[in-house]
Design a protein around this motif. Sequence first.
Motif, PDB file in Angstrom:
ATOM      1  N   ASN A 115       0.810  -1.210   0.000  1.00  0.00           N
ATOM      2  CA  ASN A 115       0.000   0.000   0.000  1.00  0.00           C
ATOM      3  C   ASN A 115       0.844   1.260   0.000  1.00  0.00           C
ATOM      4  O   ASN A 115       0.526   2.227  -0.685  1.00  0.00           O
ATOM      5  N   ARG A 116       1.896   1.245   0.817  1.00  0.00           N
ATOM      6  CA  ARG A 116       2.726   2.441   0.875  1.00  0.00           C
ATOM      7  C   ARG A 116       3.353   2.725  -0.485  1.00  0.00           C
ATOM      8  O   ARG A 116       3.367   3.861  -0.964  1.00  0.00           O
ATOM      9  N   ILE A 117       3.838   1.670  -1.119  1.00  0.00           N
ATOM     10  CA  ILE A 117       4.470   1.855  -2.422  1.00  0.00           C
ATOM     11  C   ILE A 117       3.434   2.265  -3.462  1.00  0.00           C
ATOM     12  O   ILE A 117       3.644   3.184  -4.248  1.00  0.00           O
ATOM     13  N   THR A 118       2.289   1.579  -3.411  1.00  0.00           N
ATOM     14  CA  THR A 118       1.232   1.899  -4.363  1.00  0.00           C
ATOM     15  C   THR A 118       0.843   3.370  -4.290  1.00  0.00           C
ATOM     16  O   THR A 118       0.660   4.035  -5.296  1.00  0.00           O
ATOM     17  N   ARG A 119       0.737   3.871  -3.073  1.00  0.00           N
ATOM     18  CA  ARG A 119       0.325   5.262  -2.911  1.00  0.00           C
ATOM     19  C   ARG A 119       1.355   6.201  -3.533  1.00  0.00           C
ATOM     20  O   ARG A 119       1.024   7.181  -4.168  1.00  0.00           O
ATOM     21  N   LYS A 120       2.612   5.853  -3.341  1.00  0.00           N
ATOM     22  CA  LYS A 120       3.647   6.706  -3.914  1.00  0.00           C
ATOM     23  C   LYS A 120       3.614   6.684  -5.444  1.00  0.00           C
ATOM     24  O   LYS A 120       3.763   7.712  -6.083  1.00  0.00           O
ATOM     25  N   ILE A 121       3.416   5.507  -6.000  1.00  0.00           N
ATOM     26  CA  ILE A 121       3.328   5.424  -7.460  1.00  0.00           C
ATOM     27  C   ILE A 121       2.130   6.223  -7.945  1.00  0.00           C
ATOM     28  O   ILE A 121       2.214   7.012  -8.884  1.00  0.00           O
ATOM     29  N   GLU A 144      17.497   6.118  -9.599  1.00  0.00           N
ATOM     30  CA  GLU A 144      16.686   7.232 -10.083  1.00  0.00           C
ATOM     31  C   GLU A 144      15.200   7.039  -9.809  1.00  0.00           C
ATOM     32  O   GLU A 144      14.497   7.977  -9.439  1.00  0.00           O
ATOM     33  N   LEU A 145      14.758   5.787  -9.975  1.00  0.00           N
ATOM     34  CA  LEU A 145      13.347   5.535  -9.676  1.00  0.00           C
ATOM     35  C   LEU A 145      13.058   5.739  -8.196  1.00  0.00           C
ATOM     36  O   LEU A 145      12.042   6.302  -7.817  1.00  0.00           O
ATOM     37  N   ARG A 186      10.407   8.657  -4.198  1.00  0.00           N
ATOM     38  CA  ARG A 186      10.712   8.905  -2.788  1.00  0.00           C
ATOM     39  C   ARG A 186      10.567   7.624  -1.951  1.00  0.00           C
ATOM     40  O   ARG A 186       9.907   7.607  -0.914  1.00  0.00           O
ATOM     41  N   LEU A 187      11.177   6.554  -2.416  1.00  0.00           N
ATOM     42  CA  LEU A 187      11.102   5.288  -1.685  1.00  0.00           C
ATOM     43  C   LEU A 187      12.050   5.318  -0.502  1.00  0.00           C
ATOM     44  O   LEU A 187      13.152   5.853  -0.600  1.00  0.00           O
ATOM     45  N   ASP A 188      11.606   4.740   0.619  1.00  0.00           N
ATOM     46  CA  ASP A 188      12.531   4.658   1.749  1.00  0.00           C
ATOM     47  C   ASP A 188      13.260   3.305   1.748  1.00  0.00           C
ATOM     48  O   ASP A 188      13.007   2.451   0.891  1.00  0.00           O
ATOM     49  N   GLU A 189      14.117   3.132   2.718  1.00  0.00           N
ATOM     50  CA  GLU A 189      14.980   1.945   2.716  1.00  0.00           C
ATOM     51  C   GLU A 189      14.158   0.649   2.739  1.00  0.00           C
ATOM     52  O   GLU A 189      14.430  -0.286   1.985  1.00  0.00           O
ATOM     53  N   ASP A 190      13.156   0.633   3.589  1.00  0.00           N
ATOM     54  CA  ASP A 190      12.282  -0.544   3.694  1.00  0.00           C
ATOM     55  C   ASP A 190      11.640  -0.892   2.369  1.00  0.00           C
ATOM     56  O   ASP A 190      11.552  -2.047   1.978  1.00  0.00           O
ATOM     57  N   GLU A 191      11.140   0.146   1.732  1.00  0.00           N
ATOM     58  CA  GLU A 191      10.397  -0.079   0.494  1.00  0.00           C
ATOM     59  C   GLU A 191      11.322  -0.576  -0.608  1.00  0.00           C
ATOM     60  O   GLU A 191      10.962  -1.442  -1.393  1.00  0.00           O
ATOM     61  N   ASP A 242      18.905  -3.795  -3.394  1.00  0.00           N
ATOM     62  CA  ASP A 242      19.844  -4.018  -2.297  1.00  0.00           C
ATOM     63  C   ASP A 242      20.207  -2.705  -1.615  1.00  0.00           C
ATOM     64  O   ASP A 242      19.797  -1.628  -2.020  1.00  0.00           O
ATOM     65  N   GLN A 243      20.998  -2.847  -0.545  1.00  0.00           N
ATOM     66  CA  GLN A 243      21.313  -1.685   0.284  1.00  0.00           C
ATOM     67  C   GLN A 243      22.057  -0.598  -0.467  1.00  0.00           C
ATOM     68  O   GLN A 243      21.882   0.577  -0.204  1.00  0.00           O
ATOM     69  N   GLU A 244      22.891  -1.038  -1.411  1.00  0.00           N
ATOM     70  CA  GLU A 244      23.695  -0.071  -2.149  1.00  0.00           C
ATOM     71  C   GLU A 244      22.825   1.001  -2.804  1.00  0.00           C
ATOM     72  O   GLU A 244      23.219   2.149  -2.901  1.00  0.00           O
ATOM     73  N   ILE A 245      21.657   0.568  -3.257  1.00  0.00           N
ATOM     74  CA  ILE A 245      20.773   1.526  -3.912  1.00  0.00           C
ATOM     75  C   ILE A 245      20.453   2.670  -2.960  1.00  0.00           C
ATOM     76  O   ILE A 245      20.534   3.846  -3.312  1.00  0.00           O
ATOM     77  N   TYR A 246      20.153   2.285  -1.744  1.00  0.00           N
ATOM     78  CA  TYR A 246      19.785   3.303  -0.767  1.00  0.00           C
ATOM     79  C   TYR A 246      20.985   4.202  -0.453  1.00  0.00           C
ATOM     80  O   TYR A 246      20.855   5.425  -0.368  1.00  0.00           O
ATOM     81  N   GLN A 247      22.159   3.575  -0.318  1.00  0.00           N
ATOM     82  CA  GLN A 247      23.356   4.381  -0.024  1.00  0.00           C
ATOM     83  C   GLN A 247      23.642   5.370  -1.141  1.00  0.00           C
ATOM     84  O   GLN A 247      23.909   6.542  -0.920  1.00  0.00           O
ATOM     85  N   LYS A 248      23.560   4.872  -2.371  1.00  0.00           N
ATOM     86  CA  LYS A 248      23.802   5.763  -3.506  1.00  0.00           C
ATOM     87  C   LYS A 248      22.790   6.896  -3.536  1.00  0.00           C
ATOM     88  O   LYS A 248      23.117   8.033  -3.829  1.00  0.00           O
ATOM     89  N   LEU A 249      21.565   6.518  -3.221  1.00  0.00           N
ATOM     90  CA  LEU A 249      20.498   7.508  -3.221  1.00  0.00           C
ATOM     91  C   LEU A 249      20.821   8.625  -2.233  1.00  0.00           C
ATOM     92  O   LEU A 249      20.717   9.810  -2.543  1.00  0.00           O
ATOM     93  N   GLN A 250      21.267   8.218  -1.049  1.00  0.00           N
ATOM     94  CA  GLN A 250      21.592   9.227  -0.039  1.00  0.00           C
ATOM     95  C   GLN A 250      22.745  10.099  -0.490  1.00  0.00           C
ATOM     96  O   GLN A 250      22.757  11.305  -0.301  1.00  0.00           O
ATOM     97  N   LYS A 251      23.734   9.433  -1.108  1.00  0.00           N
ATOM     98  CA  LYS A 251      24.912  10.173  -1.542  1.00  0.00           C
ATOM     99  C   LYS A 251      24.535  11.230  -2.589  1.00  0.00           C
ATOM    100  O   LYS A 251      24.914  12.385  -2.488  1.00  0.00           O
TER     101      LYS A 251
END
Lengths: 448, 363
Positions: A364-370, A401-402, A407-412, A419-428
Amino acid sequence: MEKSIITMNKEEWTEKYRPTKLKDVVGNKKAKKQLKKWGDQWEEGEPNNKVLRLVGPPGVGKTTSAYALAKQKNWQVMEMNASDKRTSFIVKKLAGGAAQTGTLSDGAQGMRLVIIDEADNLHGRSDRGGKAAITKVLKQTNQPMILIANDEYDMSRGMRSNSKKIEFKNPNQPEVVRALQKIAKKEGIKAYKNALREIARNASGDVRGAINDLQTIVIQLQVLGKEKLRKKDVTNLGRRDRKHNIWKMLNHVFRKNDFNSLKEVKRELDPDITPDELLHWIDDNIPKRYNGNDLFGPMKHLAKASIYLARVSTSGNYSFWSYASQQMTFGVMVDKPKKSPPQYNGPKMFGRLSKASSNQQKQNRITRKIADTYFYSETDAKEQIPYLSQILENNQQKAVELARTLRLDEDEIEYLGGDQEIYQKLQKTNEEHQEKQENNQISLGDFG
Amino acid sequence: MTLLVEKYRPKGLEEAFFHKNQANRLKKQITRGKLPHLIITGQKDSVKQNLLNAIASTVFGKNYKNNIEYCSVEEYFSTKAKTLREHPEYQRYFSEAKEEKKRIYDKYNIDKRAGRTSKEEAFKQYIKSISRSAPVGKNDYRLFVLFEADRLTQNIQNSLRRIMENYSSTTRYIFDLESSENLIEPLRSRCYTINLSKPTKREIKKKLRQITKEENIDIDEDTLEALLYVTNHDYLDSLNIIDVLNSKGKQKIQIEDIKELSKQISLNNYEKSIKNALKGETKKSIQLIDELIYEKNIKYKKLIEEWRKTIHNLSIDSETKKELIKKLATLDKEIQQLPRDPNQMKKLGRTLYEKYLSSISPK
Ligand SMILES: Nc1ncnc2c1ncn2[C@@H]1O[C@H](COP(=O)(O)OP(=O)(O)OP(=O)(O)O)[C@@H](O)[C@H]1O
Ligand SMILES: [Mg+2]
């Protein structure tokens, strides 16, 4: 690759931790000793009793022990189900020729153990030829054979008089706790001993039942995000006499055809269970052997029962309860394709529903964001999830980029299989972006 | 970089590549200064969302988001009240509705407590609040889109009659649904209805060809045919599959890739379940559906839709086909009788599809 949306179907612990050695089968010391002795005798030549019958209540280790012995002795196993029509064909054939080494051991080296499970449910009780054939094979065999049954008085006389009985009993409470502890440890679950004791007490010696209960409770706890299993979490377990009655009921529905005695069992059970719950016990314990159109007879009635239950819930009229419960018991009994032992599992519906709802929350959280980002209805947005998750799993650059756009968070991100790298890159990249903006401001300030 | 389905949405009605006639007509109406209230009907595969996007962009330009409000009625009503009460978007309408009730009771001196707000009351409040809010910028009106408006209760539909009239100068309504029959006559008479059919295979192919060319993706004719077969000629699914395979670094898309992917995303669970049942592998077939219902949270409505399509495409004799469809209609009817609560539906629905699958298994 599999991990994304489908959290893998959890394996059943009873199968996962089925002991492979006799010493890991808890309780039943005497039975195990007899079994082992019999096994040893085969190494010194043919023992007097070539056929054993293991008799005892469900879920105490009969099938497990037979297999464990074979494994320890390095015997091959040929398992037959008495209620399977093919069994009687095979046996007849064996009886005709030599039930001896040649056919039974299949030309293989070494010994072969023949296990006839559910021996109290020989296909078609009226199949005299089949019975006689089995008796003949039991008499002639020069290979080890084991018959297994819950109720020895449902076995044919020929079977009884040509086999030696080993009785299996319900292990006591500390023994069951021992089995539970082992599993909890292997699964990495922190469980208080009094909680396990409570589960064991409740199961009254049914090891399979206790393990199933443990698994159900642990799934519930995990859904709630709890880490430890405490005594107070062990609630809502059906009482054991209740469970006993449920099994009796299942046996009557699937294994017999006796209207009056089913009525009796049902009368005893009714105060302890709602038709809502009973439906799932029956639905999830339909005999393994039914498949294809065989299922239609029972399903017809279970579906009807569901509709009645739906009416109870939409109209608040509880008189539909009795229709529902008659459909699922008498109806199924009358319209089953053949007599066959039910399975003995607790209903799996609770596990299914809790999995569904924990998935749902994330979805649901992801769906709402989409939906918000792309001007989609949430229903359409949901359709995007599997594709999105494929991209997140396979293309990191695009994933980053997606993840930013949505605006996906780490959990999502994790739920979608990234994987985690995506989130790290995103933060960077977010930080860089911010820095750039700050720099811009500074330079503006300098010139301004 | 974004999803291809997003990248290739028309950025205005003049760019529409499906439903061009309807788009042209709407464009004219808008340039004349007035977009009517709309009812847009069509199935999921009619690619409605592209037309909606084009309308919004044409009316408001690039930053259309400020002036539209949209919500999924279906999702709203199939969510538990408890969840909605804590929902970031809807939460406030529950309390607003209660306040309003209190005010009215006070005003007329009614000695009653306001009690708990129902989902329906909160939704009415939501509609009212949105309708009242003024447009941003130099626009005269805002757009309010109700997705899956089939699920609006009679009560809400009736209250919309007045609301639409009261705020029609500043709010335009768009009702998105599958068939307008589920809207009451008075609402229909207030709207201009557009029926969208599924784009033709030729249109879809043409567009996909254009996109793959622009994106430098190699896909030959046979593979494109196979793709359309797998997706039942669904434009969005097809484009999404191309997108995923391209993201996996495939320059040239092969039939095997498509097969493998459709397995991974359980797109083929629908077809496989029917085929398994027809082979007598009913338990396997039930498992496939369990996975869709209890892990992916697919709705029964979608299940039945997909099965219907699957059965149409099966190569079996027409008698059997008729039989399968007939039984499917029964299943549909039975499912309609289940309570609306999603949890209850999941709990009681299983035996119904089990029955269906075993009923089509060979004797
Ligand atoms: N004594 C035991 N020690 C450890 N685990 C056990 C024991 N008994 C049963 N179990 C667990 O329960 C599961 C089922 O046991 P098993 O198949 O041996 O039961 P059974 O006595 O043959 O029952 P049934 O009469 O229903 O066939 C096993 O896979 C194992 O996980
Ligand atoms: Mg057994």
